[in-house]
Design a protein around this motif. Structure first.
Motif, PDB file in Angstrom:
ATOM      1  N   THR A 193      -1.394  17.260   4.326  1.00  0.00           N
ATOM      2  CA  THR A 193      -0.836  16.095   4.302  1.00  0.00           C
ATOM      3  C   THR A 193      -1.230  14.886   4.830  1.00  0.00           C
ATOM      4  N   LYS A 194      -0.951  13.749   4.061  1.00  0.00           N
ATOM      5  CA  LYS A 194      -1.401  12.430   4.567  1.00  0.00           C
ATOM      6  C   LYS A 194       0.362  11.757   5.146  1.00  0.00           C
ATOM      7  N   ILE A 195       0.025  11.299   6.136  1.00  0.00           N
ATOM      8  CA  ILE A 195       1.536  11.151   6.815  1.00  0.00           C
ATOM      9  C   ILE A 195       1.488   9.316   6.949  1.00  0.00           C
ATOM     10  N   ILE A 196       2.468   8.958   6.362  1.00  0.00           N
ATOM     11  CA  ILE A 196       3.039   7.553   6.466  1.00  0.00           C
ATOM     12  C   ILE A 196       4.136   7.323   7.532  1.00  0.00           C
ATOM     13  N   LEU A 197       3.974   6.735   8.819  1.00  0.00           N
ATOM     14  CA  LEU A 197       4.853   6.429   9.533  1.00  0.00           C
ATOM     15  C   LEU A 197       5.472   5.094   9.272  1.00  0.00           C
ATOM     16  N   TYR A 198       6.874   5.097   9.485  1.00  0.00           N
ATOM     17  CA  TYR A 198       7.292   3.448   9.536  1.00  0.00           C
ATOM     18  C   TYR A 198       8.745   3.690  10.461  1.00  0.00           C
ATOM     19  N   TYR A 199       8.900   2.477  11.039  1.00  0.00           N
ATOM     20  CA  TYR A 199       9.918   2.092  12.208  1.00  0.00           C
ATOM     21  C   TYR A 199      11.002   1.249  11.346  1.00  0.00           C
ATOM     22  N   CYS A 200      12.143   1.162  12.211  1.00  0.00           N
ATOM     23  CA  CYS A 200      13.078   0.049  11.871  1.00  0.00           C
ATOM     24  C   CYS A 200      13.528  -0.547  13.089  1.00  0.00           C
TER      25      CYS A 200
ATOM     26  N   GLU B 208      19.843   3.375   5.234  1.00  0.00           N
ATOM     27  CA  GLU B 208      18.703   3.012   4.320  1.00  0.00           C
ATOM     28  C   GLU B 208      17.589   3.535   4.726  1.00  0.00           C
ATOM     29  N   HIS B 209      16.588   4.013   3.609  1.00  0.00           N
ATOM     30  CA  HIS B 209      15.358   4.372   4.064  1.00  0.00           C
ATOM     31  C   HIS B 209      14.356   4.275   2.723  1.00  0.00           C
ATOM     32  N   LEU B 210      13.315   4.389   2.909  1.00  0.00           N
ATOM     33  CA  LEU B 210      12.386   4.307   1.638  1.00  0.00           C
ATOM     34  C   LEU B 210      12.550   5.403   0.861  1.00  0.00           C
ATOM     35  N   PRO B 211      12.491   5.084  -0.485  1.00  0.00           N
ATOM     36  CA  PRO B 211      12.689   6.375  -1.498  1.00  0.00           C
ATOM     37  C   PRO B 211      11.764   7.680  -1.165  1.00  0.00           C
ATOM     38  N   GLY B 212      12.339   8.662  -0.826  1.00  0.00           N
ATOM     39  CA  GLY B 212      11.650  10.056  -0.661  1.00  0.00           C
ATOM     40  C   GLY B 212      11.272  10.038   0.891  1.00  0.00           C
ATOM     41  N   ALA B 213      11.672   9.152   1.682  1.00  0.00           N
ATOM     42  CA  ALA B 213      11.390   8.925   3.182  1.00  0.00           C
ATOM     43  C   ALA B 213      12.195  10.287   3.791  1.00  0.00           C
ATOM     44  N   ARG B 214      11.475  11.117   4.871  1.00  0.00           N
ATOM     45  CA  ARG B 214      12.158  12.056   5.652  1.00  0.00           C
ATOM     46  C   ARG B 214      12.407  11.435   6.870  1.00  0.00           C
TER      47      ARG B 214
ATOM     48  N   TRP C 258       0.915  -1.188  -0.071  1.00  0.00           N
ATOM     49  CA  TRP C 258       0.081  -0.175  -0.248  1.00  0.00           C
ATOM     50  C   TRP C 258       0.881   1.474  -0.120  1.00  0.00           C
ATOM     51  N   VAL C 259       2.070   1.233   0.744  1.00  0.00           N
ATOM     52  CA  VAL C 259       2.934   2.412   0.821  1.00  0.00           C
ATOM     53  C   VAL C 259       3.311   2.508  -0.526  1.00  0.00           C
ATOM     54  N   ALA C 260       4.054   1.413  -0.951  1.00  0.00           N
ATOM     55  CA  ALA C 260       4.615   1.555  -2.376  1.00  0.00           C
ATOM     56  C   ALA C 260       3.716   2.029  -3.680  1.00  0.00           C
ATOM     57  N   GLU C 261       2.713   2.054  -3.294  1.00  0.00           N
ATOM     58  CA  GLU C 261       1.539   2.700  -4.232  1.00  0.00           C
ATOM     59  C   GLU C 261       1.469   4.233  -4.016  1.00  0.00           C
ATOM     60  N   LYS C 262       1.708   4.539  -3.008  1.00  0.00           N
ATOM     61  CA  LYS C 262       1.907   5.968  -2.580  1.00  0.00           C
ATOM     62  C   LYS C 262       3.146   6.742  -2.786  1.00  0.00           C
ATOM     63  N   LEU C 263       4.242   6.043  -3.202  1.00  0.00           N
ATOM     64  CA  LEU C 263       5.434   6.664  -3.133  1.00  0.00           C
ATOM     65  C   LEU C 263       5.624   8.075  -3.729  1.00  0.00           C
ATOM     66  N   ASN C 264       5.063   7.851  -5.097  1.00  0.00           N
ATOM     67  CA  ASN C 264       4.990   9.071  -6.044  1.00  0.00           C
ATOM     68  C   ASN C 264       3.973  10.059  -5.705  1.00  0.00           C
ATOM     69  N   ASN C 265       3.216   9.740  -4.782  1.00  0.00           N
ATOM     70  CA  ASN C 265       1.967  10.492  -4.594  1.00  0.00           C
ATOM     71  C   ASN C 265       2.235  11.860  -3.466  1.00  0.00           C
ATOM     72  N   SER C 266       2.004  13.178  -4.218  1.00  0.00           N
ATOM     73  CA  SER C 266       2.443  14.280  -3.418  1.00  0.00           C
ATOM     74  C   SER C 266       1.794  14.615  -2.164  1.00  0.00           C
ATOM     75  N   GLU C 267       0.570  13.896  -2.012  1.00  0.00           N
ATOM     76  CA  GLU C 267      -0.359  13.928  -0.966  1.00  0.00           C
ATOM     77  C   GLU C 267       0.229  13.462   0.167  1.00  0.00           C
ATOM     78  N   TYR C 268       1.069  12.631  -0.039  1.00  0.00           N
ATOM     79  CA  TYR C 268       1.698  11.906   1.071  1.00  0.00           C
ATOM     80  C   TYR C 268       3.264  12.396   1.497  1.00  0.00           C
TER      81      TYR C 268
ATOM     82  N   ARG D 260       6.387  21.315  10.532  1.00  0.00           N
ATOM     83  CA  ARG D 260       6.835  21.903   9.168  1.00  0.00           C
ATOM     84  C   ARG D 260       8.015  21.938   8.681  1.00  0.00           C
ATOM     85  N   GLU D 261       9.249  21.738   9.508  1.00  0.00           N
ATOM     86  CA  GLU D 261      10.361  21.362   8.816  1.00  0.00           C
ATOM     87  C   GLU D 261      10.423  19.958   8.083  1.00  0.00           C
ATOM     88  N   ALA D 262       9.723  19.049   8.391  1.00  0.00           N
ATOM     89  CA  ALA D 262       9.407  17.696   7.933  1.00  0.00           C
ATOM     90  C   ALA D 262       8.639  17.865   6.547  1.00  0.00           C
ATOM     91  N   GLY D 263       8.176  19.090   6.412  1.00  0.00           N
ATOM     92  CA  GLY D 263       7.306  19.242   5.246  1.00  0.00           C
ATOM     93  C   GLY D 263       5.959  18.798   5.233  1.00  0.00           C
TER      94      GLY D 263
END
Length: 183
Positions: A102-109, A59-65, A34-44, A94-97
């Motif tokens: 904005t729709k936010i996806i959190l992930y952990y390591c 390492e991190h997901l492409p585009g992740a902050r 589901w997250v992969a489908e949102k990678l290039n979606n600017s709403e997220y 705000r610094e995180a954009g």
């Protein structure tokens, strides 16, 4: 009045259990696919929750902050986690954009779902809970699904987020303990 995140993480766990029959757009816990489908979606905006900056740099997901967990809450000597001042949280987001829509996806390591749950509760308190998701399994599940990781650090445009507090999100530990058996 101090806010007790332990009580709210317990409530968060109960909430997650209650979302099993809801569609993916409404669920809090979402799959790596589901997250992969949102990678290039600017709403997220995808936020990699870390304890150490090196975990993000490695390492991190492409585009992740990167979002350092202690830029959102502090740990107290009583082993409680308290959200930082609203002014600080506003600035960090705000610094995180993060913008007002904005729709936010959190992930952990490293299996640290607790930090994502605590951050979710704080974001919910700030009015972002209805558009915040947690990726199930963290970066480990992402990689296990064969999805790409990167070392590239994205350029982030400062957001225009403004909190809309939801005080009902927090409960004092005494309240939770007193009412736990009656629920």
């Amino acid at each position: 009045m101090k806010k007790n995140l332990i009580a709210n993480v317990i409530l968060f766990a109960l909430l997650v259990c209650a979302t099993t029959a809801i569609s993916a757009e409404q669920q809090i816990i979402v799959s790596p696919q589901w997250v992969a489908e949102k990678l290039n979606n600017s709403e997220y905006v995808i936020l990699h929750i870390v304890n150490l900056k090196q975990d993000y740099i490695r390492e991190h997901l492409p585009g992740a902050r990167m979002l350092w967990q202690y830029s959102i809450y502090e740990s107290t000597p009583e082993r409680n986690n308290e959200p930082l001042a609203i002014k600080v949280l506003d600035s960090v987001l705000r610094e995180a954009g993060i913008n007002k829509d904005t729709k936010i996806i959190l992930y952990y390591c490293l299996g640290d779902i607790g930090s994502s749950a605590r951050i979710y509760v704080v974001l919910d308190w700030l009015g972002l809970g209805d558009r915040t998701y947690i990726m199930n399994g963290g970066i480990e599940a992402w990689k296990a699904a064969g999805l790409p990781v990167t070392k590239e650090i994205p350029i982030v445009k400062k957001g225009n987020f403004a909190p809309e507090l939801r005080p009902e999100v927090f409960a004092e530990l005494d309240y939770v303990e007193a009412n736990y058996k009656t629920a």
